[in-house]
Design a protein around this motif. Structure first.
Motif, PDB file in Angstrom:
ATOM      1  N   ASP A   1      -0.270  -7.147  -5.504  1.00  0.00           N
ATOM      2  CA  ASP A   1       0.476  -5.588  -4.936  1.00  0.00           C
ATOM      3  C   ASP A   1       0.266  -4.601  -5.901  1.00  0.00           C
ATOM      4  O   ASP A   1       0.910  -4.560  -6.787  1.00  0.00           O
ATOM      5  CB  ASP A   1       2.037  -5.934  -4.612  1.00  0.00           C
ATOM      6  CG  ASP A   1       2.585  -4.813  -3.977  1.00  0.00           C
ATOM      7  OD1 ASP A   1       1.873  -3.958  -3.261  1.00  0.00           O
ATOM      8  OD2 ASP A   1       3.740  -4.338  -4.140  1.00  0.00           O
ATOM      9  N   PRO A   2      -0.520  -3.620  -5.386  1.00  0.00           N
ATOM     10  CA  PRO A   2      -0.946  -2.719  -6.260  1.00  0.00           C
ATOM     11  C   PRO A   2       0.294  -1.802  -6.657  1.00  0.00           C
ATOM     12  O   PRO A   2       0.370  -1.079  -7.545  1.00  0.00           O
ATOM     13  CB  PRO A   2      -2.203  -1.994  -5.553  1.00  0.00           C
ATOM     14  CG  PRO A   2      -2.837  -2.934  -4.848  1.00  0.00           C
ATOM     15  CD  PRO A   2      -1.402  -3.862  -4.340  1.00  0.00           C
ATOM     16  N   ALA A   3       0.894  -1.402  -5.546  1.00  0.00           N
ATOM     17  CA  ALA A   3       2.059  -0.490  -5.979  1.00  0.00           C
ATOM     18  C   ALA A   3       3.142  -1.033  -6.728  1.00  0.00           C
ATOM     19  O   ALA A   3       3.687  -0.608  -7.727  1.00  0.00           O
ATOM     20  CB  ALA A   3       2.847  -0.343  -4.502  1.00  0.00           C
TER      21      ALA A   3
ATOM     22  N   ARG B   1       2.740  -5.291   3.633  1.00  0.00           N
ATOM     23  CA  ARG B   1       1.794  -6.200   3.702  1.00  0.00           C
ATOM     24  C   ARG B   1       0.338  -5.540   3.713  1.00  0.00           C
ATOM     25  O   ARG B   1      -0.578  -6.446   3.309  1.00  0.00           O
ATOM     26  CB  ARG B   1       2.224  -7.091   5.180  1.00  0.00           C
ATOM     27  CG  ARG B   1       3.140  -7.628   5.207  1.00  0.00           C
ATOM     28  CD  ARG B   1       3.553  -8.625   6.316  1.00  0.00           C
ATOM     29  NE  ARG B   1       4.766  -9.322   6.330  1.00  0.00           N
ATOM     30  CZ  ARG B   1       5.107 -10.435   6.998  1.00  0.00           C
ATOM     31  NH1 ARG B   1       4.358 -11.013   7.694  1.00  0.00           N
ATOM     32  NH2 ARG B   1       6.443 -11.153   6.699  1.00  0.00           N
ATOM     33  N   GLU B   2       0.260  -4.604   4.589  1.00  0.00           N
ATOM     34  CA  GLU B   2      -1.018  -4.028   4.519  1.00  0.00           C
ATOM     35  C   GLU B   2      -1.822  -3.463   3.389  1.00  0.00           C
ATOM     36  O   GLU B   2      -2.958  -3.149   3.313  1.00  0.00           O
ATOM     37  CB  GLU B   2      -0.992  -2.895   5.744  1.00  0.00           C
ATOM     38  CG  GLU B   2      -0.356  -1.659   5.315  1.00  0.00           C
ATOM     39  CD  GLU B   2       1.185  -1.843   5.638  1.00  0.00           C
ATOM     40  OE1 GLU B   2       1.945  -0.686   5.277  1.00  0.00           O
ATOM     41  OE2 GLU B   2       1.615  -2.835   5.951  1.00  0.00           O
ATOM     42  N   GLN B   3      -1.208  -3.669   2.404  1.00  0.00           N
ATOM     43  CA  GLN B   3      -1.546  -2.948   1.141  1.00  0.00           C
ATOM     44  C   GLN B   3      -1.859  -4.055   0.103  1.00  0.00           C
ATOM     45  O   GLN B   3      -2.391  -4.316  -1.193  1.00  0.00           O
ATOM     46  CB  GLN B   3      -0.627  -2.057   0.374  1.00  0.00           C
ATOM     47  CG  GLN B   3      -0.289  -0.740   0.926  1.00  0.00           C
ATOM     48  CD  GLN B   3       0.593   0.225   0.386  1.00  0.00           C
ATOM     49  OE1 GLN B   3       1.155   0.023  -0.555  1.00  0.00           O
ATOM     50  NE2 GLN B   3       0.547   1.592   1.178  1.00  0.00           N
TER      51      GLN B   3
ATOM     52  N   SER C   1      -0.760   0.318 -10.994  1.00  0.00           N
ATOM     53  CA  SER C   1      -0.776   1.380  -9.754  1.00  0.00           C
ATOM     54  C   SER C   1      -2.172   1.950  -9.529  1.00  0.00           C
ATOM     55  O   SER C   1      -2.144   2.989  -9.129  1.00  0.00           O
ATOM     56  CB  SER C   1       0.321   2.311  -9.937  1.00  0.00           C
ATOM     57  OG  SER C   1      -0.101   2.970 -11.308  1.00  0.00           O
ATOM     58  N   SER C   2      -3.200   1.285 -10.065  1.00  0.00           N
ATOM     59  CA  SER C   2      -4.505   1.658  -9.927  1.00  0.00           C
ATOM     60  C   SER C   2      -4.864   2.023  -8.468  1.00  0.00           C
ATOM     61  O   SER C   2      -4.310   1.253  -7.496  1.00  0.00           O
ATOM     62  CB  SER C   2      -5.561   0.830 -10.575  1.00  0.00           C
ATOM     63  OG  SER C   2      -5.302   0.386 -11.897  1.00  0.00           O
ATOM     64  N   SER C   3      -6.150   2.431  -8.049  1.00  0.00           N
ATOM     65  CA  SER C   3      -6.442   2.692  -6.766  1.00  0.00           C
ATOM     66  C   SER C   3      -6.544   1.136  -5.821  1.00  0.00           C
ATOM     67  O   SER C   3      -7.078   0.302  -6.760  1.00  0.00           O
ATOM     68  CB  SER C   3      -7.688   3.528  -6.723  1.00  0.00           C
ATOM     69  OG  SER C   3      -8.635   2.453  -7.409  1.00  0.00           O
ATOM     70  N   SER C   4      -6.025   1.304  -4.794  1.00  0.00           N
ATOM     71  CA  SER C   4      -6.377   0.012  -3.954  1.00  0.00           C
ATOM     72  C   SER C   4      -7.436   0.001  -3.160  1.00  0.00           C
ATOM     73  O   SER C   4      -8.150   0.759  -2.993  1.00  0.00           O
ATOM     74  CB  SER C   4      -4.982  -0.139  -2.924  1.00  0.00           C
ATOM     75  OG  SER C   4      -4.857   0.983  -2.294  1.00  0.00           O
TER      76      SER C   4
END
Length: 282
Positions: free
Chosen positions: A133-135, A169-171, A279-282
């Motif tokens: 999960d990038p967030a 979920r979509e991330q 938190s890098s770009s997804s």
């Protein structure tokens, strides 16, 4: 699609190259069978304590991997895999690194938001599933043989990350690692009856091979389950490495073990050395 699992130069593992590049501080990958100290029939980079190998050899191999990854061995964390769909959150590292006596019990999925924990699980044909999960920086591993796949452990991990880490979920990102391919995995009607309940479009994963038997693509089936669980199609990467086709690189229980059931295990692994890349770009 480009192969996501790339051989590390002069190292006994494949690394999940794109994730490591996009998220500094993350290590993620899958070991190969060579480069360690275990003797036949576990030669040589066996990661499994549960297959009859000399435990001292296995611990040396695990320490070698941790050293290659520049991760303290005390961070190594694993579970007693039972081909189920139970998922467990890990808040402190160290379980099961040197003994089966302190593994996380009866669990096939592990996830954590903590840095300094190296999650590991073990394979000799089953499907390794990686999650990020990038967030929040939450990471996870799931061990999906046919039983875990039809029990939708992939979806159980998505649910756990959503509930415990507030992941959307979509991330979420998912990667499917080296395992036996649809080219080599033949199953019978008993297994097929359960496959038919596992995903709406299960037929896409099956090809009849005659005499009531079928070729089953577990990687594709897990992809369908991930899509049904809400993962975006462009956030799912899947390998082309087949453990049965490439026994020069991988242990394969189906191809090698026969009646004796004796072969080594590879390890999937994922961990944050630091969380600066979370938190890098997804």
């Amino acid at each position: 699609m480009r192969e996501p699992f790339v051989m590390a130069q002069d190292r006994p593992f494949l690394h999940l190259q794109d994730w490591e590049h996009r998220f500094p501080g993350l290590v993620a990958g899958f070991t190969i069978r060579t480069g360690g100290v275990s003797e036949q029939p576990y030669e040589s980079f066996n990661m499994g304590l549960h297959v009859g190998d000399d435990p001292a050899h296995v611990v040396v191999n695990r320490r070698m991997l941790a050293q290659h990854l520049q991760f303290p061995f005390e961070a190594w964390t694993c579970a007693d895999q039972v081909h189920g769909n139970r998922v467990c959150q890990v808040t402190a590292g160290g379980a099961g690194r040197e003994s089966l006596g302190d593994v996380i019990a009866a669990t096939d999925g592990l996830f954590t938001e903590k840095e300094g924990i190296l999650l590991a699980s073990f394979y000799a044909d089953c499907v390794p599933l990686f999650f990020l999960d990038p967030a929040s920086g939450a990471i996870g591993l799931a061990h999906a043989g046919w039983k875990g796949t039809v029990a939708r452990i992939a979806e159980e991990m998505v649910k756990a990350l959503e509930q415990q880490s507030k992941a959307k979920r979509e991330q979420l990102l998912a990667a499917i690692g080296p395992s036996i391919g649809g080219c080599c995995y033949e199953v019978d009607e008993r297994i097929m009856e359960q496959v038919q309940t596992s995903a709406r479009d299960w037929e896409q994963c099956v090809a009849p091979s005659g005499n009531g038997r079928y070729m089953l693509d577990l990687r594709k089936l897990n992809t369908l389950i991930l899509l049904e669980a809400g993962i975006s199609p462009d956030h799912i990467e899947s390998t082309d490495w087949c453990t049965s086709c490439r026994t020069d690189l991988f242990f394969s229980h189906r191809k090698e073990a026969g009646a004796a059931g004796t072969t080594g295990r590879m390890a999937s692994f994922i961990g944050w050395k630091t969380r600066k890349g979370a938190s890098s770009s997804s």
